[in-house]
Scaffold this motif. Structure first.
Motif, PDB file in Angstrom:
ATOM      1  N   ILE A 156       0.839  -1.199   0.000  1.00 41.54           N
ATOM      2  CA  ILE A 156       0.000   0.000   0.000  1.00 41.54           C
ATOM      3  C   ILE A 156       0.877   1.254   0.000  1.00 41.54           C
ATOM      4  CG2 ILE A 156      -1.707   1.282   1.341  1.00 41.54           C
ATOM      5  CD1 ILE A 156      -2.701  -1.275  -0.140  1.00 41.54           C
ATOM      6  N   ALA A 157       1.880   1.258   0.887  1.00 42.70           N
ATOM      7  CA  ALA A 157       2.785   2.418   0.918  1.00 42.70           C
ATOM      8  C   ALA A 157       3.500   2.566  -0.429  1.00 42.70           C
ATOM      9  CB  ALA A 157       3.802   2.263   2.042  1.00 42.70           C
ATOM     10  N   GLY A 158       3.912   1.427  -1.007  1.00 37.33           N
ATOM     11  CA  GLY A 158       4.615   1.458  -2.289  1.00 37.33           C
ATOM     12  C   GLY A 158       3.731   2.010  -3.393  1.00 37.33           C
ATOM     13  N   ASN A 159       2.456   1.663  -3.357  1.00 34.16           N
ATOM     14  CA  ASN A 159       1.518   2.171  -4.354  1.00 34.16           C
ATOM     15  C   ASN A 159       1.333   3.680  -4.236  1.00 34.16           C
ATOM     16  OD1 ASN A 159      -0.111   0.412  -6.298  1.00 34.16           O
ATOM     17  ND2 ASN A 159       0.103  -0.905  -4.512  1.00 34.16           N
ATOM     18  N   VAL A 160       1.188   4.150  -2.996  1.00 37.26           N
ATOM     19  CA  VAL A 160       0.984   5.585  -2.794  1.00 37.26           C
ATOM     20  C   VAL A 160       2.249   6.352  -3.191  1.00 37.26           C
ATOM     21  CG1 VAL A 160       0.502   7.355  -1.062  1.00 37.26           C
ATOM     22  CG2 VAL A 160      -0.713   5.173  -0.991  1.00 37.26           C
ATOM     23  N   LYS A 161       3.383   5.677  -3.003  1.00 36.06           N
ATOM     24  CA  LYS A 161       4.658   6.317  -3.297  1.00 36.06           C
ATOM     25  C   LYS A 161       4.926   6.402  -4.805  1.00 36.06           C
ATOM     26  CE  LYS A 161       7.800   4.985  -0.337  1.00 36.06           C
ATOM     27  NZ  LYS A 161       8.824   4.049   0.156  1.00 36.06           N
ATOM     28  N   LEU A 162       4.271   5.518  -5.574  1.00 34.04           N
ATOM     29  CA  LEU A 162       4.578   5.406  -7.004  1.00 34.04           C
ATOM     30  C   LEU A 162       4.561   6.743  -7.755  1.00 34.04           C
ATOM     31  CD1 LEU A 162       5.212   3.616  -9.431  1.00 34.04           C
ATOM     32  CD2 LEU A 162       2.779   3.165  -9.648  1.00 34.04           C
ATOM     33  N   PRO A 163       3.468   7.529  -7.668  1.00 33.27           N
ATOM     34  CA  PRO A 163       3.504   8.812  -8.395  1.00 33.27           C
ATOM     35  C   PRO A 163       4.617   9.727  -7.892  1.00 33.27           C
ATOM     36  CG  PRO A 163       1.529   8.643  -7.009  1.00 33.27           C
ATOM     37  CD  PRO A 163       2.164   7.293  -7.022  1.00 33.27           C
ATOM     38  N   LEU A 164       4.933   9.618  -6.605  1.00 31.53           N
ATOM     39  CA  LEU A 164       5.995  10.472  -6.058  1.00 31.53           C
ATOM     40  C   LEU A 164       7.349  10.084  -6.638  1.00 31.53           C
ATOM     41  CD1 LEU A 164       4.830  10.440  -2.326  1.00 31.53           C
ATOM     42  CD2 LEU A 164       4.312  12.122  -4.095  1.00 31.53           C
ATOM     43  N   GLU A 165       7.562   8.759  -6.791  1.00 32.61           N
ATOM     44  CA  GLU A 165       8.804   8.293  -7.418  1.00 32.61           C
ATOM     45  C   GLU A 165       8.889   8.806  -8.840  1.00 32.61           C
ATOM     46  OE1 GLU A 165       8.959   4.043  -7.302  1.00 32.61           O
ATOM     47  OE2 GLU A 165       8.860   3.967  -5.112  1.00 32.61           O
ATOM     48  N   ILE A 166       7.752   8.680  -9.551  1.00 32.60           N
ATOM     49  CA  ILE A 166       7.735   9.083 -10.955  1.00 32.60           C
ATOM     50  C   ILE A 166       8.003  10.579 -11.088  1.00 32.60           C
ATOM     51  CG2 ILE A 166       6.174   9.395 -12.914  1.00 32.60           C
ATOM     52  CD1 ILE A 166       5.041   6.617 -12.193  1.00 32.60           C
ATOM     53  N   MET A 167       7.464  11.348 -10.140  1.00 32.44           N
ATOM     54  CA  MET A 167       7.626  12.797 -10.226  1.00 32.44           C
ATOM     55  C   MET A 167       8.937  13.268  -9.614  1.00 32.44           C
ATOM     56  SD  MET A 167       3.723  13.805  -9.315  1.00 32.44           S
ATOM     57  CE  MET A 167       2.384  13.048 -10.241  1.00 32.44           C
ATOM     58  N   GLY A 168       9.692  12.326  -9.069  1.00 27.11           N
ATOM     59  CA  GLY A 168      11.022  12.667  -8.588  1.00 27.11           C
ATOM     60  C   GLY A 168      11.072  13.450  -7.285  1.00 27.11           C
ATOM     61  N   PHE A 169      10.137  13.168  -6.382  1.00 24.95           N
ATOM     62  CA  PHE A 169      10.226  13.796  -5.061  1.00 24.95           C
ATOM     63  C   PHE A 169      11.428  13.216  -4.308  1.00 24.95           C
ATOM     64  CE2 PHE A 169       5.910  14.789  -6.073  1.00 24.95           C
ATOM     65  CZ  PHE A 169       5.574  15.893  -5.309  1.00 24.95           C
ATOM     66  N   PRO A 170      12.079  14.023  -3.453  1.00 24.35           N
ATOM     67  CA  PRO A 170      13.164  13.471  -2.639  1.00 24.35           C
ATOM     68  C   PRO A 170      12.649  12.358  -1.732  1.00 24.35           C
ATOM     69  CG  PRO A 170      12.943  15.853  -2.312  1.00 24.35           C
ATOM     70  CD  PRO A 170      11.834  15.446  -3.198  1.00 24.35           C
TER      71      PRO A 170
END
Lengths: 287, 261
Positions: free
Chosen positions: B98-112
């Motif tokens: 679940i955390a990984g899924n929520v994180k996915l767009p953040l990874e794609i958008m390059g958040f620190p």
């Protein structure tokens, strides 16, 4: 544990059939011998004599088992008569060919999925390549590579790769295309790049497909390596054992080599299956 | 309308060319959505409500008229990551927690990385999913999966939330609960929400404005401003005001249908 009983039942049935067939096929030789000597043989005598012939039409299971034992456990593994030695030769070509085939298969699949021109041009050739009998093309690969100075492991590995890349291409193309439109749209709403879509969506989604292909691929690799050993003059490897066995009518040796190949194939598929289970479980995709 | 306009559609049309001839998915759609509005789109299937949402998101290209999102074209807005989109199905990646899924767009958008963790924590709290970070999607109920999907759409803090029948596949009890939570979330975050639904009570309960659409060609039949207060307990649905609005929506839907016999 529930599966043990059915498996043992099937194994027992196969062994029983095998013994029956051995008696039936080998009895002719016993009768011929008896006729030549001018003696009558009873049925029990016939059965007894079909079990331990030196060059039976079909060796009995215990003969093959004894030969396997003799050529694996009792021989030093450096000996030319050790099946472990020959098995290792074949295995190393199999693994190298499998690695080449898998790598090539994945690369082609990635290209096919991302490039329309490649889809149109590569796929027909990949399919055509598999319609050529490997036994016909193997000697040519060996001869051609030999003429440019490449011998030994690599030519066999290439034949092995030739057989194993195909299931990987087919499986990976299907796997890389498996994500639903919705998930692709989802990625688009985040403005994901093609590379991100590949690494974060397509590739993980393809894993179950990849492993299904790898199981087929590794078995095909072994077949390729064995076939690749046939035209080289049958010096080393399981293929060599098969060929030299058939030259000299050593049926027990042939069957022992066949068994060794089958056990090797089962072990390789089993290992791939184990890696599949561990990987998919760690990915949370195991059922 | 003196408020900040977030979405503006003028004479918007979209025609799909199919083998059976052109299909008018949208025709002459005029609509303005202001900042902080909660706008629901309701109508029978084929009325173009999902298509309109996809046009806003830049997933479909309109064939006529103009539309702006945050003053940009939808495609520019998409590139600027102006909105979060919640699909009909949760659409979680099965190999990610679940955390990984929520994180996915953040990874794609390059958040620190540190900020990713922080944001995941915050939005999971927002949708009441703390403690489920390490679970895989299949270990959660349908309602929880959809909440995770909403958290994912909220994670990168876009001002606009586009929701395409997000609760359509859930049973009514779960749906009521999620509707209530969604309203709270909307009140807390002040986002602009465009929400597609089949359900009249859901549309009336949630929205400040209800857009009634009708099919063939897909167009806006009526726009109803809700007189209900922003603060809405679930039992507001038994008040005369609520029933009055619901009645208007139903009438609108019926009239829209009668139009093409």
């Amino acid at each position: 544990m529930k599966s043990v009983l059915p498996i043992l039942t099937v194994v027992a049935a196969i062994i029983a059939l095998w013994y029956g067939a051995a008696v039936w096929l080998n009895s002719k030789w016993v009768y011929d011998q008896a006729a030549r000597a001018g003696v009558e043989v009873s049925f029990t005598e016939v059965v007894k004599q079909t079990m331990n012939q030196e060059r039976p039409k079909l060796p009995a299971p215990h003969q093959v088992a004894a030969e396997l034992w003799k050529t694996t456990v009792e021989k030093k593994i450096t000996s030319k008569r050790s099946l472990v030695f020959h098995g290792w030769i074949t295995l190393s070509a199999t693994l190298l060919g499998f690695a080449i085939g898998t790598g090539l298969g994945i690369l082609l699949a990635v290209g096919i999925v991302h490039n329309r021109a490649m889809e149109m041009s590569v796929m027909p050739w990949a399919i055509a390549s598999q319609t050529i009998p490997i036994i016909a093309i193997a000697p040519m690969i060996i001869v051609v590579l030999n003429s440019v100075g490449i011998q030994g492991l690599l030519p066999k590995a290439i034949i092995s790769a030739y057989l194993s890349f195909f299931p990987v291409v087919v499986g990976m193309v299907k796997g890389l295309r498996s994500p639903q439109v919705m998930l692709l749209d989802q990625m688009k709403t985040w403005n994901a790049s093609r590379a991100q879509i590949f690494w974060k969506l397509r590739l993980p989604a393809s894993m179950p497909y990849l492993f299904a292909s790898l199981k087929v691929g590794i078995a095909a690799s072994l077949v390729g390596a064995i076939v690749g050993e046939l035209p080289t003059g049958a010096i080393r490897g399981l293929g060599a054992r098969l060929l030299s066995g058939s030259y000299y009518g050593q049926t027990v040796q042939i069957w022992a080599a066949l068994m060794a190949a089958a056990i090797l194939a089962a072990a390789l598929v089993g290992i791939v299956g184990l890696i599949q289970r561990i990987t998919l479980r760690r990915m949370g995709m195991a059922q | 309308m003196s408020r900040n306009l977030v979405i503006q559609a003028k004479n918007l049309g979209l025609t799909f060319q199919t083998n059976d001839g052109p299909v008018h998915a949208l025709k002459d759609v005029n609509l303005e959505i202001g900042k902080g509005d909660f706008v629901s789109f309701i109508g029978p299937s084929g009325c173009g409500k999902t298509t309109f949402l996809r046009v806003i998101a830049g997933l479909e290209e309109p064939t006529s008229g103009q539309i702006t999102v945050n003053g940009m074209s939808p495609d520019e807005a998409r590139r600027a990551r102006a909105y979060g989109y919640v699909f009909q199905a949760a659409g979680l990646f099965p190999w990610r927690t679940i955390a990984g899924n929520v994180k996915l767009p953040l990874e794609i958008m390059g958040f620190p990385r540190a900020e990713q963790e922080e944001r995941v924590k915050k939005v999971l709290q927002l949708v009441d999913l703390e403690g489920f970070e390490k679970k895989f999607p299949w270990q959660l109920s349908g309602g929880m999966q959809q909440r995770a999907s909403i958290a994912r759409a909220l994670a990168f803090d876009a001002d606009i939330l586009l929701m395409d029948e997000p609760f359509g596949a859930l049973d009514e009890i779960v749906r009521d609960h999620l509707n209530e939570q969604l309203l709270k979330l909307w009140a807390r975050t002040g986002k602009t929400i465009a929400f597609v639904t089949h359900s009249i009570p859901e549309a009336v309960y949630l929205s400040t404005r209800i857009v009634v659409m009708s099919p063939r060609p897909g167009r806006i039949h009526d726009v109803i401003e809700s007189p209900l207060p922003r603060e809405r307990p679930l039992d507001i649905r038994d008040t005369p005001e609520f029933l009055e609005v619901a009645h208007r929506v139903r009438e609108g839907l019926r009239a829209g249908h009668a139009y093409d016999g």
